[in-house]
Enzyme design. Sequence first.
Site, short mmCIF file in Angstrom:
data_model
loop_
_atom_site.label_atom_id
_atom_site.label_comp_id
_atom_site.label_asym_id
_atom_site.label_seq_id
_atom_site.Cartn_x
_atom_site.Cartn_y
_atom_site.Cartn_z
N GLN A 48 50.53 29.60 22.68
CA GLN A 48 50.80 28.27 22.13
C GLN A 48 50.82 28.30 20.61
OE1 GLN A 48 47.97 26.35 25.55
NE2 GLN A 48 48.47 24.96 23.89
N ARG A 107 44.31 19.80 27.12
CA ARG A 107 45.11 18.57 27.02
C ARG A 107 44.33 17.52 26.26
NH1 ARG A 107 49.79 16.99 31.09
NH2 ARG A 107 50.83 15.63 29.64
N CYS A 108 43.90 17.90 25.06
CA CYS A 108 42.92 17.09 24.35
C CYS A 108 42.88 17.58 22.93
CB CYS A 108 41.58 17.32 25.04
SG CYS A 108 40.13 17.15 24.02
N GLU A 154 48.35 13.95 25.04
CA GLU A 154 46.99 14.07 25.55
C GLU A 154 46.33 12.74 25.84
OE1 GLU A 154 45.90 16.52 22.31
OE2 GLU A 154 46.40 18.35 23.37
#
Lengths: 787, 162, 293
Positions: A225, A372-373, A742
Amino acid sequence: MSTTIEPTPTPERHAMGKSMKRKEDPRFIRGHGRYLDDFTLPGMLWMSLVHSPYPHARIVKIDKTAALAVPGVVAVLTGEDLAAHNLAWIPTFHGYDKQMVLAVGKVLYQYQEVAGVIASSREIAQDAAELVDVEYEPLDPVVNPFQSRDDKIILRDDRENKTNHIYHWEVGKREETDAAIAASDVSIKERIVFQRCHPAPLEPCGILADMNPATGRLTLYLTSQAPHAHRTVVSLVTGIPEDKIHVISPDLGGGFGNKVPVYPGYVVSAAASVVLGVPVKWIETRTENLTTTGFARDYHMDVEIGASKDGRVTALKVATVADHGAFDAAADPTKYPAGLFGIVTGSYDFPTAFTELDAYFTNKAPGGVAYRCSFRVTEASFAIERGMELLARKLNMDPSELRLLNFVKKEQFPYPSPLGFVYDSGDYHMTLRKALDMIGYEDLRKEQAEKRERGELMGIGISTFTEAVGAGPSKHFDIMGIKMFDSAEIRVHPTGSAILRAGTKSQGQGHETTWAQIAAEELGLDPQNIMVEEGDTDTAPYGLGTYASRSTPVAGAAIAMASRKIREKARKIAAHLLEAAVDDVEWTNYKFQVKGQPDHALTMQEIAFAAYTNPAPDSEPGLEATYYYDPPNLTFPYGAYIAVVDVDRETGAVKVRRFLAIDDCGTVINPMVVEGQIHGGLTEGFAIAFMQEIVYDESGNNLNTNFTEYLVPTSLETPHWETSSTCTPSPHHPIGAKGVGESPNVGSPAAFVNAVMDALAPLGVQHIDMPLTREKVWHACRQAATA
Amino acid sequence: MKISVTVNGKRYERDVEPRTLLAYFLRESLGLTGTHVGCDTSSCGVCVVVLDGEKAVKSCTMLAVMADGHEIMTIEGLVQGGVLHPLQQGFWDQHGLQCGYCTPGMMMTSWVLLKQNPNPSEAEIREGLSGNLCRCTGYQNIVKAVEQAAAAMQSQPVETVA
Amino acid sequence: MFPAPFDYHRPGSLDETLVLLAQYGGDARVLAGGQSLIPAMRFRLARPAVLVDINQLDELAYVREADGMLAIGALARDAALERSSLIESSYPLLFDTSAVVADPVVRQMGTVVGSLCHNDPSGDWSVTALASRAQIVVRGSTGTRVVPIDEFLVDSFSTAVAEGEIALEVRFPSPPPRTSGSYQKIERKVGDFATSAAAAQITLGDDGTVAQIGIAIGAAGPTATRVADAESALRGIKPTKDAIRAAADAARKIADPVADPRGSVEFKKDMAGVLVGRALLAAFERLGVGGLR
């Protein structure tokens, strides 16, 4: 409570704000995506890892003989072999700790990597890995942070400080907060646990390392990523000059934070390729994914809120114990060991607040990734949204009224929070009112009252969260010293098409489409003819990558700013072509025109052609720009979510009957993509609320080692999502966008849990920790029945 | 062991180890990398292919030797004559994919679902796809994609290629 | 993850299959749908030296009624039942079961007989087979035997099929008129084995009393378990709320589950009762008997 909501006026735009179909999809729907395991190279070998069956044990001996005897096996590497190359340990991302690549001396968690087998096929590598004979001397494990705290067993004998305590972090005013809570009419206190879970993208992690002895270049095909950050880390760890390292992050089958850290499998494969001079591939098994790579959460939070008897909040205190596993590999910015947990005051105007956190080592896998945060924002949002619900109950007040009473008001923005953030924009009252209206809140409460009369369990749960995303301003944010800017490079070709490269890396977010839309909007070009390229460190400008909802807030801004640089140059070319003074040329209706003379206008396409064929005198030919964007602040997306559930008393089954999500992420680039992100995030929030958890038993065994035990919801369990939006643009972002990927995962767990707790309220149930399994709910119902 | 498998209408003869899983045979022996692998427990369904035009099967839970003499369709076989299949069109139009990793398996399962039930309800689609995991979309747009494909196939039956 | 190496045989006939099974004995495993066996081999929890793949024996892929029995051959897939109008109309208990085994893709390869032979304590088909008093046709080189399901399910992951034998068929007695049934399963998500399961099949006599009844629970012991006390208590009477409640309590009493991530012993015992109650209620309601809620 019915209010009319004025639709936010949207001017007709050229490319942004449109649900353009995704440009990346044609290859995916044909099966022509190129994911890591789709790459093969001539002469490629395979790596398979040997894992520890023990959570804590001394390694007495490793015997490679039988493994090396398997035909096709080329090498077996252990921690000692890596130590000879100074690669037995690598630094963790924020630089406070280091982690083992392959175990040296002892293993610190079950499934820890102990050896790597390099062989001519996947099958042979696995066959031989079984034959690596490791003799262990088991030690007592430490399986929770509260046990770790007493330091009876010291886990990390490699560290100078002989304690399991990693760090203490605090922010806010302790004494003032304690005093305010003590003086409050009403207060609540609850231990709220956000369980250990795992991002588990469907594509596991992997690497194809290719050292080319002829050129001296190391090419790493990597599920990354953050490809540039990974290139820098590899260079720093190995000493290989950064120009000799080429990281290619191909199509990623999801990431969700899992593909941010550097994992032992990567290092072993790369080291093997360097030593052997041939390509080496490692593809994680699902078990390796769930047992060794970046877990998330594992925060034990004591939440206290004080309030006046009419419901005005007076103070918030949250004290957290964090389980970091065997190494402090949490992927947080250097100056933020607990990430952005300070967002814990949420959407509410607390006069004062204090939060502190202590992190401990345990015999569990390392991690603490932003699943996801945005760094620990999910934990913080869950704490405050559960806390507000408990307060509403204690005050005997409707939870929506309590929220409306305490929201930061529209006119308070930019709002300095007591824990140090400056919220950029928001209209929390408008958004919650819209949600209440859309879901028919009053009718639902009436229905609930009737059902309660009949003994039926129905619940309504609200979550009105605020996130802090888009890390971040270089003054505060860095990872291993590298400032958290992001970048874009745009080259407009003579015929008016373009290539756009960014330092981010899509994992499904749709950057190839949305990045093109931003540039097309700024330049008046056709988004279909703006090719977006990411993930190749040889071509893309340096960026910190995609996680923590930072792509649109940071790289999205860089794209707009690079486009504007191009536009400024184009203005000069236009002036030259229009034979007008530069100041007399204006950008109107996606064209340059002489002020007030629409007949004398040029399109960007015409200007692009001229940039190469008829450049202005004394000006550089060509039309391109690069921009490194250092954001002045974070952005603060928010939302109002409402869940409606029915609980089956006999079995503890929860049916999510409705779920409405109103999100405000500022300016929307592509409504279709935003809605897709929200559906996906809500589904992960649903999974966390009801089924997802990594559990270790008392002996330190991981009980959720594959998809039969780590439960990902299917289409049948997943509720139908209702979505809508409000729009309060970020005032400091070039296009007013805030980031959205997110929000639904951050905001929804509390809505689900609040709804179930509301359903169970007649039974006197205060709080149940996630995941809300049937058994936990059944247990609560049964206790109430027997009480 | 020598096997002969017809994949997407083309016959392949290959020598495989009995333990070779069909998914890896397709990916590595035939280079058809559109079929993915995401777990080891037959849980995720990213490896689903169509067997003999009638069964959606998880190709990582089937040995390549079991496909000897059979016909397999993979995602690469869905385009006919350069025209997208209505399922492909549906997934694209309805934003039924994000990372794309589950997409081939989803479409293969959907293909069989629509063959058996050309006009499924939302509930039937959700039930029929419940052996395929998706981590990105929350399934809602996948359901819409299959609905669109079903409608398109009803109004314009896809010609069977001889 | 990949299976350890093995020898592979794909016999072209049943006789050839029996010869191979006799030859390799305990070293051989029969491969039908492979939906349990192949994942176990990938984790190397199963390491058969020889696989005998019967997928070529198309003659075993039948679901047919004959001689008062529904016969399901060793190669009939779960999905074949799920999509059969005969099953839907005449075998409601089997139809219910076929829709909740594993997941809809796994069911397209997985077989009913294979599931019975695997005999996972949390499997679905063994529960239904007990409630409907099925029989298994087992053949070895020395001949064929018909084994009642109660004798077939020996212990967890163990059945009456001996080395060298193969289970060829499962037979369900064709239900007399006024018969119905229901399968109830609690699973954490689609694709999971049962946390708890219950099957009930009831035949009513002309006077409205229970003429025949079968009740079984799953995930409540080493194998699926018959709730014999509940069967005998209900047999010969007209159903009442109290009788159903008593049957549920009998299930709670006999259930002997193990604690695992799906649930504690306490939870599973209670669910066995809840699900038996619900299965009976659904079966009676399908027979038009109301007023039992």
